[in-house]
Design an enzyme around this catalytic site. Structure first.
Site, PDB file in Angstrom:
ATOM      1  CG  HIS A 246      -0.374  -0.620   2.452  1.00 15.09           C
ATOM      2  ND1 HIS A 246       0.684  -0.068   3.112  1.00 15.09           N
ATOM      3  CD2 HIS A 246      -0.676  -1.763   3.119  1.00 15.09           C
ATOM      4  CE1 HIS A 246       0.978  -0.835   4.148  1.00 15.09           C
ATOM      5  NE2 HIS A 246       0.193  -1.877   4.181  1.00 15.09           N
TER       6      HIS A 246
ATOM      7  CG  HIS B 185       4.035  -5.348   4.349  1.00 16.06           C
ATOM      8  ND1 HIS B 185       3.644  -4.495   3.344  1.00 16.06           N
ATOM      9  CD2 HIS B 185       3.089  -5.255   5.317  1.00 16.06           C
ATOM     10  CE1 HIS B 185       2.514  -3.898   3.695  1.00 16.06           C
ATOM     11  NE2 HIS B 185       2.137  -4.356   4.881  1.00 16.06           N
TER      12      HIS B 185
ATOM     13  CB  CYS C  24       1.577  -1.799  13.593  1.00 17.40           C
ATOM     14  SG  CYS C  24       1.563  -1.261  11.863  1.00 17.40           S
TER      15      CYS C  24
HETATM   16 MN    MN Z   1       0.316  -3.497   5.717  1.00 15.49          MN
END
Ligand code: MN
Length: 145
Positions: free
Chosen positions: A61, A99, A113
């Site tokens: 993304h 990823h 995150c």
């Molecule tokens: Mn991601």
């Protein structure tokens, strides 16, 4: 505001949610939104936990991630590299970079995150992307669906 750690990687007033609405292409993950910033602040802090042997979605993304592992061990694919990761390691996922995170078979993998609040939706690989990824032996061996 303080959200207290209740033990075992849970926090007060933070529900434990499914990783994604759509229950495919990943295995054994929970999501907790630890902090949802204001529009002005513009960032969110989440905690994800992948169960032993589980994995996140293979995706890319525009938005970036910065991740800090705080529980367990595993491996991560970022671009064309697969790396061993463990507690207190930091992982940066740049823009438009494939990823995927995987927990070790006998250990969970829990990580913080940070993402922008205003972000694009993840994109999954199509046949051409997979053909490209499969030219990278470490990626080809690593990826799961
Ligand atoms: Mn991601």
């Amino acid at each position: 505001m303080i959200r207290r750690h209740k033990g075992d990687f849970t926090w007060t007033d933070v529900p434990i949610l499914p990783y994604k609405e759509d229950g495919t292409l990943f295995k054994d993950i929970t999501r907790q939104t630890l902090f949802e910033g204001s529009e002005q602040f513009g960032l969110e802090l989440r905690y994800f936990e992948i169960g032993p042997g589980g994995h996140s979605t293979l995706e890319q993304h525009d938005h970036e991630h910065v991740v800090m592992i705080i529980r367990g061990t595993g491996r991560v694919l970022v671009g064309d590299t697969v790396s061993e990761i463990g507690t207190n390691d930091i992982v940066h996922v740049p823009t438009q970079t494939w990823h995927q995170f995987r927990a070790t078979d006998d250990s969970p993998l829990g990580f913080l995150c940070v993402v922008k609040t205003d972000r694009d939706r993840p994109r999954r690989p199509g046949p051409e992307d997979l053909a490209d990824l499969n030219t990278i032996p470490v990626a080809s061996e690593f990826i799961r669906f």
